[in-house]
Design a protein around this motif. Sequence first.
Motif: not given
Length: 329
Positions: A242, A245, A286, A288-289, A294, A300, A302-304, A310
């Motif tokens: 993730r 990305n 958190l 995120e990509p 990106c 992008q 994936f969502e955060p 997770h």
Amino acid sequence: MAKLEQANLPIVDFAKITGAKTAEETKREKHELYRALKDVGFVYLKHPGVSQGTVDTLFSHTKRFFDKPESEKVALLGRADRPGGPSQGWSSPARRAANPATSDIKEFLGIYRDDNPAKPNQWPEDSPELRRDVNSFFDTCHETILTLLAVLAEEIGLDADTFAPFISDKNHFCAMLYYPSTPIDSFKNRVRAGTHTDYGCMTLLFNDDGEGLQVCDRNGEFQYAPRMADCAIVNVGDLLSRLFNGNLQSTKHRVIEPPPQPSAEGQVIPARYSIAFFGHLNPDLLVEPLAACCTDDNPQQFEPVVAGAHVKARVQQLHTAGHSVAQTV
């Protein structure tokens, strides 16, 4: 019946990453690591910072522990009401699975960092050397993963120490795994570890001579990945994929019976052992990509997500099903 093909996993020499004779050789090996994790998601890491002598000692401890009667091992049973949850300590998927008849055929002893009084590990009282050696192994694996992450950061144009704060909590998990001997017919409904991706950042896996690990290739076919001398197997977890990305592959894998023998009918598959070091990101991070991953061609994907949430959700699926649940990152 399992297929006979073997995975053609890349080989990267960790010693050349950390101490090659020339800067060009180091650069080449670092690029090969990134390319391998981008294209395959798995790599044999030669000279991984953990000596073969250390691995052999850990396997000796592992075998001695799992040879104990269950009445002794259950004293270290992982429980949901403990701070570390049911994975911390000894357990078997069949004990918690909704349907034990389809659960993974294995046992494990799960260990977190040992200097956290809020999440104390459970250790056998008659084996202080097990605790000593696993803790040393834990710290060494953390340093290896730090180095690998530094390489990946540099390969996408970031500072080498970019990811060091991401794993500063040392929220990793070490699993000493035992796959008991079992009749080959057991594999009609069960396997030793169901098809899955790893949940976290990066995994270092050390196997004995027993076979059964399979890695899914680009065609969706599973191929055997046998042990190689002086190597760990390294693979990308969901959360590292993730961060990048999707540029690094979190690849499906499983543990089944070894390649079939000419007279497999009625065969008893021998026990095997492995030690997995699951490198995890800080639980409150958190994920995120990264902006560096990106682009217009790869926006992008994936969502955060919060790293700890997770991993916890995936582990809960594991305990409920009694086997890992395959899903995309």
